[in-house]
Write an enzyme that holds these catalytic residues in place. Structure first.
Site, PDB file in Angstrom:
ATOM      1  CB  ALA A  10      -3.162  -0.458  -9.234  1.00 54.75           C
ATOM      2  NE  ARG A  35       5.691   4.302  -9.349  1.00 52.68           N
ATOM      3  CZ  ARG A  35       6.400   3.217  -9.017  1.00 52.68           C
ATOM      4  NH1 ARG A  35       7.594   3.029  -9.522  1.00 52.68           N
ATOM      5  NH2 ARG A  35       5.894   2.325  -8.181  1.00 52.68           N
ATOM      6  CG  ASP A  56       0.042  11.036  -2.836  1.00 50.40           C
ATOM      7  OD1 ASP A  56      -0.241  10.293  -1.878  1.00 50.40           O
ATOM      8  OD2 ASP A  56       1.127  11.634  -2.940  1.00 50.40           O
ATOM      9  CG  ASN A  83      -1.416  -3.421  -2.612  1.00 50.68           C
ATOM     10  OD1 ASN A  83      -0.788  -4.303  -2.032  1.00 50.68           O
ATOM     11  ND2 ASN A  83      -0.921  -2.790  -3.682  1.00 50.68           N
ATOM     12  CE1 TYR A 149       5.510  -1.611   5.650  1.00 53.56           C
ATOM     13  CE2 TYR A 149       6.492  -3.531   6.700  1.00 53.56           C
ATOM     14  CZ  TYR A 149       5.673  -2.975   5.734  1.00 53.56           C
ATOM     15  OH  TYR A 149       4.995  -3.803   4.852  1.00 53.56           O
ATOM     16  N   GLY A 180       4.470 -12.289   4.790  1.00 59.85           N
ATOM     17  CA  GLY A 180       5.872 -12.156   5.176  1.00 59.85           C
ATOM     18  C   GLY A 180       6.678 -11.802   3.945  1.00 59.85           C
ATOM     19  CG  PHE A 187       8.335  -4.013   0.355  1.00 59.52           C
ATOM     20  CD1 PHE A 187       7.341  -3.218   0.909  1.00 59.52           C
ATOM     21  CD2 PHE A 187       9.218  -4.647   1.213  1.00 59.52           C
ATOM     22  CE1 PHE A 187       7.240  -3.053   2.287  1.00 59.52           C
ATOM     23  CE2 PHE A 187       9.126  -4.492   2.584  1.00 59.52           C
ATOM     24  CZ  PHE A 187       8.137  -3.699   3.122  1.00 59.52           C
TER      25      PHE A 187
HETATM   26  N1  LIG Z   1       6.769  -7.113  -0.492  1.00 60.38           N
HETATM   27  C1  LIG Z   1       6.669  -7.551   0.757  1.00 60.38           C
HETATM   28  O1  LIG Z   1       7.533  -8.316   1.248  1.00 60.38           O
HETATM   29  C2  LIG Z   1       5.478  -7.169   1.612  1.00 60.38           C
HETATM   30  C3  LIG Z   1       5.214  -7.952   2.736  1.00 60.38           C
HETATM   31  C4  LIG Z   1       4.125  -7.616   3.532  1.00 60.38           C
HETATM   32  C5  LIG Z   1       3.318  -6.551   3.198  1.00 60.38           C
HETATM   33  N2  LIG Z   1       3.603  -5.789   2.098  1.00 60.38           N
HETATM   34  C6  LIG Z   1       2.707  -4.656   1.809  1.00 60.38           C
HETATM   35  O2  LIG Z   1       2.061  -4.909   0.572  1.00 60.38           O
HETATM   36  C7  LIG Z   1       1.766  -3.667  -0.095  1.00 60.38           C
HETATM   37  C8  LIG Z   1       2.298  -3.711  -1.508  1.00 60.38           C
HETATM   38  O3  LIG Z   1       3.712  -3.911  -1.470  1.00 60.38           O
HETATM   39  P1  LIG Z   1       4.565  -4.360  -2.743  1.00 60.38           P
HETATM   40  O4  LIG Z   1       5.528  -5.365  -2.272  1.00 60.38           O
HETATM   41  O5  LIG Z   1       3.679  -4.681  -3.879  1.00 60.38           O
HETATM   42  O6  LIG Z   1       5.393  -2.985  -3.016  1.00 60.38           O
HETATM   43  P2  LIG Z   1       5.623  -2.127  -4.352  1.00 60.38           P
HETATM   44  O7  LIG Z   1       5.916  -3.014  -5.504  1.00 60.38           O
HETATM   45  O8  LIG Z   1       6.635  -1.088  -3.982  1.00 60.38           O
HETATM   46  O9  LIG Z   1       4.204  -1.437  -4.591  1.00 60.38           O
HETATM   47  C9  LIG Z   1       3.734  -0.416  -3.763  1.00 60.38           C
HETATM   48  C10 LIG Z   1       2.591   0.298  -4.458  1.00 60.38           C
HETATM   49  O10 LIG Z   1       2.103   1.328  -3.579  1.00 60.38           O
HETATM   50  C11 LIG Z   1       1.916   2.493  -4.336  1.00 60.38           C
HETATM   51  N3  LIG Z   1       2.024   3.693  -3.521  1.00 60.38           N
HETATM   52  C12 LIG Z   1       3.007   4.016  -2.643  1.00 60.38           C
HETATM   53  N4  LIG Z   1       2.765   5.235  -2.130  1.00 60.38           N
HETATM   54  C13 LIG Z   1       1.601   5.674  -2.706  1.00 60.38           C
HETATM   55  C14 LIG Z   1       0.836   6.849  -2.577  1.00 60.38           C
HETATM   56  N5  LIG Z   1       1.209   7.845  -1.759  1.00 60.38           N
HETATM   57  N6  LIG Z   1      -0.312   6.973  -3.305  1.00 60.38           N
HETATM   58  C15 LIG Z   1      -0.692   5.979  -4.136  1.00 60.38           C
HETATM   59  N7  LIG Z   1      -0.003   4.837  -4.291  1.00 60.38           N
HETATM   60  C16 LIG Z   1       1.132   4.697  -3.582  1.00 60.38           C
HETATM   61  C17 LIG Z   1       2.994   2.459  -5.424  1.00 60.38           C
HETATM   62  O11 LIG Z   1       2.536   3.192  -6.554  1.00 60.38           O
HETATM   63  P3  LIG Z   1       3.102   4.595  -7.053  1.00 60.38           P
HETATM   64  O12 LIG Z   1       4.523   4.710  -6.584  1.00 60.38           O
HETATM   65  O13 LIG Z   1       2.949   4.524  -8.540  1.00 60.38           O
HETATM   66  O14 LIG Z   1       2.191   5.601  -6.455  1.00 60.38           O
HETATM   67  C18 LIG Z   1       3.010   0.975  -5.757  1.00 60.38           C
HETATM   68  O15 LIG Z   1       2.047   0.688  -6.752  1.00 60.38           O
HETATM   69  C19 LIG Z   1       2.345  -2.575   0.792  1.00 60.38           C
HETATM   70  O16 LIG Z   1       1.309  -2.068   1.625  1.00 60.38           O
HETATM   71  C20 LIG Z   1       3.385  -3.300   1.634  1.00 60.38           C
HETATM   72  O17 LIG Z   1       3.613  -2.661   2.861  1.00 60.38           O
HETATM   73  C21 LIG Z   1       4.657  -6.071   1.285  1.00 60.38           C
END
Ligand SMILES: NC(=O)c1ccc[n+]([C@@H]2O[C@H](COP(=O)([O-])OP(=O)(O)OC[C@H]3O[C@@H](n4cnc5c(N)ncnc54)[C@H](OP(=O)(O)O)[C@@H]3O)[C@@H](O)[C@H]2O)c1
Length: 251
Positions: A10, A35, A56, A83, A149, A180, A187
């Site tokens: 979140a 965070r 975590d 998420n 991934y 996509g 990310f």
């Molecule tokens: N952006 C894209 O193009 C895309 C496309 C398809 C799917 N997705 C998927 O969508 C989801 C969100 O991606 P996003 O683009 O929003 O990325 P992001 O901005 O990097 O956000 C990822 C979130 O996951 C949290 N996280 C990571 N590891 C964690 C852990 N061990 N425990 C708790 N929280 C954790 C991070 O929080 P903390 O670091 O604060 O813990 C952060 O809030 C992911 O599952 C990603 O694979 C993204």
């Protein structure tokens, strides 16, 4: 109906947009991430309707302990959005670091399992609930460097469908959202380990999806009438499509 919504991951990107969207529409939100101090502004905006939990998702026993001891008004979760997730690296498998593969498996697969198993029994007991998992088009379509991934997101896709199979006969719903290319989140910076230039190059000349697009889609899925289950949502920016088959030709 006002819901109790749990969002993992979140603190950034999609998750942050979901906290804002659900919270602004009057729902109670439990926000999970490591965070959580990044959500202080959101806490000021949403007040007692927002519960921040520094967790975590890889830590199965801590996740179980915390999520099973939530108190009123956050105890009866209506919607969990799994998420939290990440990609690490985009090189070929033979050059990948095993520790990166472990982190993706532990977060994208085991994190989803840890959180789901903590809330699912209560949902079944109440015969009310919705599980929304964040997959990816990478779980369906292979691309060079997508190795582990994409495989973790294929797991999320199939786990979502299998959950539905198990939950037939209950009022619970399960959905997998599979986006996509989406820009403006953390990310790519995470994937390229802080290399901002490499991260930005991914989106050069493209108008990608935004975190708000994803939050609105999740909101739409979650607010369909109770007899409707959206199984899978696959979505891309208009400027992205599928690769042709790759052919390596002898010289
Ligand atoms: N952006 C894209 O193009 C895309 C496309 C398809 C799917 N997705 C998927 O969508 C989801 C969100 O991606 P996003 O683009 O929003 O990325 P992001 O901005 O990097 O956000 C990822 C979130 O996951 C949290 N996280 C990571 N590891 C964690 C852990 N061990 N425990 C708790 N929280 C954790 C991070 O929080 P903390 O670091 O604060 O813990 C952060 O809030 C992911 O599952 C990603 O694979 C993204």
């Amino acid at each position: 109906m006002k819901m109790i919504v749990l969002v993992t991951g979140a603190t950034s990107g999609f998750g942050l947009a979901m906290v804002n969207h659900f919270g602004s529409n009057g729902h109670h939100v439990i926000a999970i991430g490591r965070r959580v101090e990044r959500l202080n502004d959101m806490k000021n905006k949403l007040g007692s309707k927002l519960l921040l939990l520094k967790l975590d998702v890889r830590d199965g026993s801590e996740v179980q302990k915390v999520l099973r001891s939530l108190s009123h008004p956050f105890s009866e979760i209506d919607l969990i959005i799994n998420n939290a997730g990440l990609a690490l690296g985009m090189g070929p498998a033979n050059k990948a670091q095993l520790s990166d593969w472990d982190t993706m498996v532990d977060t994208n697969i085991k994190g989803v399992l840890n959180c789901t198993s903590a809330v699912l029994p209560g949902m079944v007991e109440r015969n009310r609930g919705h599980i929304i998992n964040l997959g990816s088009v990478a779980g369906e379509f292979p691309y060079p460097g997508g190795n582990v991934y994409g495989a973790t997101k294929a797991f999320v896709h199939q786990f979502s469908l299998n959950l539905r199979a198990d939950l037939l006969g209950t009022a619970l719903r399960v959905t997998c959202i599979e986006p996509g290319m989406c820009g403006g989140t953390g990310f790519s910076e995470v994937r390229f380990k802080g290399d901002v230039k490499a991260a930005e190059a991914i989106y050069a000349g493209v108008d990608p999806l935004t975190a708000q697009d994803i939050a609105e889609t999740v909101y739409w899925v979650a607010t369909r009438p109770g007899h409707v289950n959206i199984n899978v949502v696959s979505m891309m920016p208009v400027q992205q499509a599928f690769s042709p088959f790759a052919i390596h030709r002898n010289k």
